[in-house]
Design an enzyme around this catalytic site. Sequence first.
Site, PDB file in Angstrom:
ATOM      1  N   ASP A 125       0.871  -1.179   0.000  1.00 15.78           N
ATOM      2  CA  ASP A 125       0.000   0.000   0.000  1.00 15.78           C
ATOM      3  C   ASP A 125       0.909   1.231   0.000  1.00 15.78           C
ATOM      4  OD1 ASP A 125      -2.167  -1.720   0.236  1.00 15.78           O
ATOM      5  OD2 ASP A 125      -1.988  -1.777   2.407  1.00 15.78           O
ATOM      6  N   THR A 202       2.207 -10.865  -9.201  1.00 13.75           N
ATOM      7  CA  THR A 202       1.259 -10.996  -8.088  1.00 13.75           C
ATOM      8  C   THR A 202      -0.135 -10.576  -8.567  1.00 13.75           C
ATOM      9  OG1 THR A 202       1.510  -8.734  -7.334  1.00 13.75           O
ATOM     10  CG2 THR A 202       3.089 -10.351  -6.449  1.00 13.75           C
TER      11      THR A 202
END
Length: 238
Positions: A125, A202
């Site tokens: 994040d 990912t």
Amino acid sequence: MAKNKLKKFAEMATFENVVQPHLDEVLNKDYKLKGKWNSEFFKNDNPIVLELGCGKGEYSTGLAERYPDKNFLGVDIKGSRMWKGASHAINTGLKNVGFLRTRIEHIASFFAPGEISEIWITFPDPQEKRIRAKKRLTSSIFLASYKKFIKPSGIIHLKTDNTLLYNYTCALCSHNGLDVKFSTADLYNSNLNEEVLLSIKTHYEALFTAKGMTIKYLRFTLDGHDTFIEPPQNEDDE
Ligand SMILES: C[S@@+](CC[C@H](N)C(=O)[O-])C[C@H]1O[C@@H](n2cnc3c(N)ncnc32)[C@H](O)[C@@H]1O
């Protein structure tokens, strides 16, 4: 809570490759596996590599498949995401990967000095607001925490779509005189042709590349440094 999530949590509690400590086992104290991950968890002497904020664990399992002579530990707070990597490892008989469910703020409670060889930080994040800069997983506070247990020349890899986070981490490395081994703001058009960087994608990398975002990559070490300070704020930060 959704039924599917509850089912995953119940399964996770039975998985031998998942460690989920209670907060009171780690808060301001050493966790019982500290210094013992090789002997008691992986049961071999191979180097241990962390993936921080592993989500569904694609890097942890992808690297474990490619490097059977290393151990990998994916770390995240979200159990329902981690379930995917943990169940994949069980279903495919992958023994050199495990998962640790904790907040990364407590990570230094888990490992002894030099116990970790390398760290991957995959699409964390970005914490874009200036006031939240110290919550970025590459902030000075987190680097000081990683320094407590990473081997002196251990590489830290950052892979991100986020320009602010990439620029911030480059600035932090430069400001602290850290040894940057490689950096690129456009990995797939760079001259770095490494299979693990280009082929393991990912969940978030797949989402971001589908939107046409360029992927940034930086690798550096903390060698020779014990304290870290934040870089000057960028004018563009909110
Ligand atoms: C944007 S996702 C990326 C997941 C995965 N690496 C990927 O690329 O698909 C960020 C992940 O970091 C985890 N995370 C963020 N801050 C964390 C913290 N302080 N401690 C533990 N996990 C954290 C979140 O739960 C989430 O799974």
